[in-house]
Design a protein around this motif. Structure first.
Motif, mmCIF file in Angstrom:
data_model
loop_
_atom_site.group_PDB
_atom_site.id
_atom_site.type_symbol
_atom_site.label_atom_id
_atom_site.label_comp_id
_atom_site.label_asym_id
_atom_site.label_seq_id
_atom_site.Cartn_x
_atom_site.Cartn_y
_atom_site.Cartn_z
ATOM 1 N N TRP A 121 28.176 -25.948 -13.461
ATOM 2 C CA TRP A 121 26.510 -25.571 -13.791
ATOM 3 C C TRP A 121 26.216 -24.339 -14.134
ATOM 4 O O TRP A 121 25.404 -23.930 -14.740
ATOM 5 C CB TRP A 121 25.954 -26.443 -12.450
ATOM 6 N N ASP A 138 32.876 -32.523 -12.491
ATOM 7 C CA ASP A 138 32.501 -33.866 -12.231
ATOM 8 C C ASP A 138 32.254 -34.345 -11.037
ATOM 9 O O ASP A 138 33.000 -33.610 -10.027
ATOM 10 C CB ASP A 138 33.559 -34.685 -12.690
ATOM 11 N N SER A 173 24.234 -32.645 -10.465
ATOM 12 C CA SER A 173 24.379 -33.613 -11.649
ATOM 13 C C SER A 173 25.165 -34.776 -11.600
ATOM 14 O O SER A 173 26.175 -34.711 -10.691
ATOM 15 C CB SER A 173 25.029 -32.830 -12.961
ATOM 16 N N LYS A 174 24.754 -35.880 -11.825
ATOM 17 C CA LYS A 174 25.250 -36.980 -11.764
ATOM 18 C C LYS A 174 26.165 -37.497 -13.095
ATOM 19 O O LYS A 174 27.115 -38.413 -13.026
ATOM 20 C CB LYS A 174 23.940 -38.290 -11.795
ATOM 21 N N GLU A 175 26.305 -36.699 -13.910
ATOM 22 C CA GLU A 175 27.339 -36.656 -15.139
ATOM 23 C C GLU A 175 28.108 -35.537 -15.211
ATOM 24 O O GLU A 175 27.975 -34.471 -14.497
ATOM 25 C CB GLU A 175 26.488 -36.810 -16.394
ATOM 26 N N SER A 176 29.125 -35.718 -15.892
ATOM 27 C CA SER A 176 30.079 -34.709 -16.095
ATOM 28 C C SER A 176 29.615 -33.489 -17.123
ATOM 29 O O SER A 176 28.858 -33.734 -17.671
ATOM 30 C CB SER A 176 31.453 -35.072 -16.733
ATOM 31 N N ILE A 177 30.240 -32.227 -16.555
ATOM 32 C CA ILE A 177 29.543 -30.955 -17.197
ATOM 33 C C ILE A 177 30.935 -30.172 -17.925
ATOM 34 O O ILE A 177 31.481 -29.618 -17.337
ATOM 35 C CB ILE A 177 28.822 -29.931 -16.327
ATOM 36 N N SER A 178 31.075 -30.626 -19.051
ATOM 37 C CA SER A 178 32.079 -29.741 -19.945
ATOM 38 C C SER A 178 31.934 -28.354 -19.983
ATOM 39 O O SER A 178 30.699 -27.651 -20.322
ATOM 40 C CB SER A 178 32.446 -30.454 -21.428
ATOM 41 N N LEU A 227 26.450 -34.490 -6.609
ATOM 42 C CA LEU A 227 25.425 -35.562 -7.346
ATOM 43 C C LEU A 227 24.067 -34.839 -7.319
ATOM 44 O O LEU A 227 23.320 -35.086 -8.280
ATOM 45 C CB LEU A 227 25.475 -36.781 -6.415
ATOM 46 N N SER A 231 35.910 -28.778 -16.769
ATOM 47 C CA SER A 231 34.950 -29.414 -16.774
ATOM 48 C C SER A 231 34.397 -29.656 -15.261
ATOM 49 O O SER A 231 35.147 -29.296 -14.298
ATOM 50 C CB SER A 231 35.019 -31.007 -17.284
#
Length: 340
Positions: free
Chosen positions: A102, A259, A159-164, A156, A257
């Motif tokens: 992030w 996650d 972010s609730k989604e993966s961050i590449s 969470l 990443s």
């Protein structure tokens, strides 16, 4: 014969046999794990020699693919040696991946600034758990379980989604290699071995290390000896939090990443590696070198299953469970021998 003279039979009954001395030797579990690793590696060489198992890089890959687990297990070793437990390791690793991704990817913060921030957060989280455990006299299982939910929840929140991560610095560090002639090691593997060496020195050649063993061996005796029980307990959880955050950074380089589900259950892998490496769950006995062999055994199980090709990855968990039960039984026999 005088009253103080002892018969040979009575003297012999109090003299431990070779088997008893062997079972009472603290180095036995570590030696057993080392022998197990060598036997498993030998079986792999014999069975998969035509599939490239004898390539030295396959052996070096055990350190590359398990560098983050080794660092996390080193931190857990400190905690278990002191008689505690840390269930927050996997969540701390997952949080560190999300925190790093992030800041680097979404906020544009340079990685070299993010690294000390992540390590500081991990160490502070471990410090807080150790502080609560000591000052409020709450069981480590409960406090670290709360830490598990806390840091997984914070993942969470970020972010609730993966961050590449597409940052060039992360990519270059992830691809960095140190040539050894017969193969190479990644930057993460080098860092993990350095952490292992520092932990070995601290546990065996410093006052802090002796305090960890003393408190884990007999907390009441350590208290009567005037050892700083509270400070040592807080310190071992701080070390574990720091190592978990560092493992999270290495895992970030390995995966590139972040996650919310990264490293789910990895605290159990770390604890299993420590126990298989010969550290008593009751504390006070074990070696960080044994933790290394425990991690290598777990990594070798994965490698053998991959070379076999026909087995499901779930066999890794099955084999780990069998080994864990076997080593706990060995620990039980050893502790029973010591009491008698």
């Amino acid at each position: 014969m005088s009253a103080t003279t002892q018969s040979p039979t009575a003297a012999d009954s109090r003299t431990p046999s070779k088997a008893q001395r062997l079972l009472g030797d603290r180095r036995l579990p570590v030696a057993a794990t080392a022998v197990l690793f060598l036997v498993m590696y030998g079986v792999g060489l014999g069975r998969y020699q035509y599939y490239g198992f004898d390539d030295p890089q396959v052996f070096l890959n055990l350190f590359i693919d398990n560098s983050y687990l080794l660092v996390a297990a080193v931190g857990v070793t400190f905690v278990i040696l002191s008689g505690g437990i840390d269930l927050s390791v996997g969540s701390m690793i997952g949080f560190t991946t999300m925190f790093t991704a992030w800041l680097v990817e979404r906020q544009g913060v340079p990685l070299l600034l993010v690294i000390p921030m992540a390590l500081a957060v991990g160490a502070f989280g471990g410090f807080l758990m150790g502080y609560v455990i000591h000052n409020f006299e709450i069981q480590p299982f409960i406090v670290t379980l709360a830490g598990l939910f806390l840091f997984r929840g914070l993942c969470l929140v970020i972010s609730k989604e993966s961050i590449s991560i597409s940052d060039s610095t992360v990519s270059s560090m992830a691809q960095a290699q140190v040539s050894l002639g017969m193969g190479f090691l990644s930057l993460g593997a080098i860092v993990s071995l350095v952490v292992l060496a520092v932990a070995f020195y601290v546990l065996h050649y410093t006052r802090f290390g002796r305090r960890v063993y003393a408190i884990g061996g007999n907390e009441q005796s350590a208290l009567l000896m005037g050892l700083p029980q509270g400070g040592t307990k807080i310190a071992v959880y701080t070390v574990s939090g720091f190592c978990s955050a560092l493992a999270g950074l290495l895992f970030t380089l390995y995966i590139q990443s972040g996650d919310p589900l990264h490293a789910t259950g990895m605290e159990l892998d770390a604890i299993a590696a420590v126990v298989i490496g010969g550290t008593l769950l009751t504390g006070g006995s074990g070696y960080v070198v044994g933790t290394l062999f425990g991690v290598l055994v777990l990594g070798l199980i994965k490698s053998i299953i991959q070379f076999e090709g026909t087995l499901s990855s779930w066999w890794t968990k099955i084999a780990t469970g069998v080994l864990l039960c076997a080593f706990i039984l060995v620990q039980r026999v050893m502790t029973a021998r010591k009491k008698t």
